[in-house]
Design a protein around this motif. Sequence first.
Motif, PDB file in Angstrom:
ATOM      1  N   VAL A 282       0.895  -1.319   0.054  1.00 47.98           N
ATOM      2  CA  VAL A 282       0.076   0.155  -0.014  1.00 47.98           C
ATOM      3  C   VAL A 282       0.948   1.125  -0.005  1.00 47.98           C
ATOM      4  O   VAL A 282       1.955   1.573   0.876  1.00 47.98           O
ATOM      5  N   ILE A 283       0.495   2.095  -0.759  1.00 54.83           N
ATOM      6  CA  ILE A 283       1.394   3.298  -1.048  1.00 54.83           C
ATOM      7  C   ILE A 283       0.339   4.462  -1.240  1.00 54.83           C
ATOM      8  O   ILE A 283      -0.384   4.508  -1.776  1.00 54.83           O
ATOM      9  N   ASN A 284       0.671   5.168  -0.145  1.00 57.61           N
ATOM     10  CA  ASN A 284      -0.322   6.580  -0.150  1.00 57.61           C
ATOM     11  C   ASN A 284      -1.679   6.106   0.061  1.00 57.61           C
ATOM     12  O   ASN A 284      -2.696   6.722  -0.668  1.00 57.61           O
TER      13      ASN A 284
ATOM     14  N   ILE B  13      -1.485  -1.189  -4.028  1.00 55.37           N
ATOM     15  CA  ILE B  13      -0.693  -1.383  -5.512  1.00 55.37           C
ATOM     16  C   ILE B  13      -0.543  -2.915  -5.827  1.00 55.37           C
ATOM     17  O   ILE B  13      -0.707  -3.122  -7.026  1.00 55.37           O
ATOM     18  N   ARG B  14      -0.236  -3.576  -4.914  1.00 52.92           N
ATOM     19  CA  ARG B  14       0.048  -5.104  -5.090  1.00 52.92           C
ATOM     20  C   ARG B  14      -0.829  -5.868  -3.874  1.00 52.92           C
ATOM     21  O   ARG B  14      -0.671  -5.619  -2.869  1.00 52.92           O
ATOM     22  N   ARG B  15      -1.285  -6.810  -4.365  1.00 52.25           N
ATOM     23  CA  ARG B  15      -1.875  -7.978  -3.308  1.00 52.25           C
ATOM     24  C   ARG B  15      -1.900  -9.210  -4.010  1.00 52.25           C
ATOM     25  O   ARG B  15      -2.341  -9.593  -5.002  1.00 52.25           O
ATOM     26  N   SER B  16      -1.243 -10.229  -3.099  1.00 56.98           N
ATOM     27  CA  SER B  16      -1.104 -11.396  -3.635  1.00 56.98           C
ATOM     28  C   SER B  16      -2.633 -12.069  -3.594  1.00 56.98           C
ATOM     29  O   SER B  16      -3.572 -11.812  -2.939  1.00 56.98           O
ATOM     30  N   PRO B  17      -2.792 -13.228  -4.431  1.00 52.09           N
ATOM     31  CA  PRO B  17      -4.182 -13.994  -4.462  1.00 52.09           C
ATOM     32  C   PRO B  17      -4.458 -14.447  -3.212  1.00 52.09           C
ATOM     33  O   PRO B  17      -5.840 -14.481  -3.008  1.00 52.09           O
TER      34      PRO B  17
END
Length: 120
Positions: free
Chosen positions: A108-110, A114-118
């Motif tokens: 998580v940025i700001n 942004i990315r999350r694993s399944p």
Amino acid sequence: MRTPKTLVTAAFILAVGTLLASCGSVSPEQRAFREASKNCQQWIKESAKNPSSAKIPDPRAVRRAGEQIVVQWDHGDGLTLMNGFGANVDSTARCLMTLDGHFLKELVINDEVIRRSPAN
């Protein structure tokens, strides 16, 4: 035949060697925290709009939370990333990592995921 002086010297050398070896040891948790920090910094850099201008200091907060490691930068911690207007601004980031520090569960940025694993 060994003299008492020789035995004392040998014991002293053994004790010093053991002490030096133990000073250099790092607990598995500390090793995982370092690994998580390093990997999170790399994920942030790869996700930045301009990776070469990103300033990613060591995180101020690394902790275990349940079955994961949390690596976090709050406002004022020195993390600066480029915004949509091309200015480097104070930013926040948080990585949720596996307990060994190797795998990213969430970035998580700001306040934006942004990315999350399944599996998360």
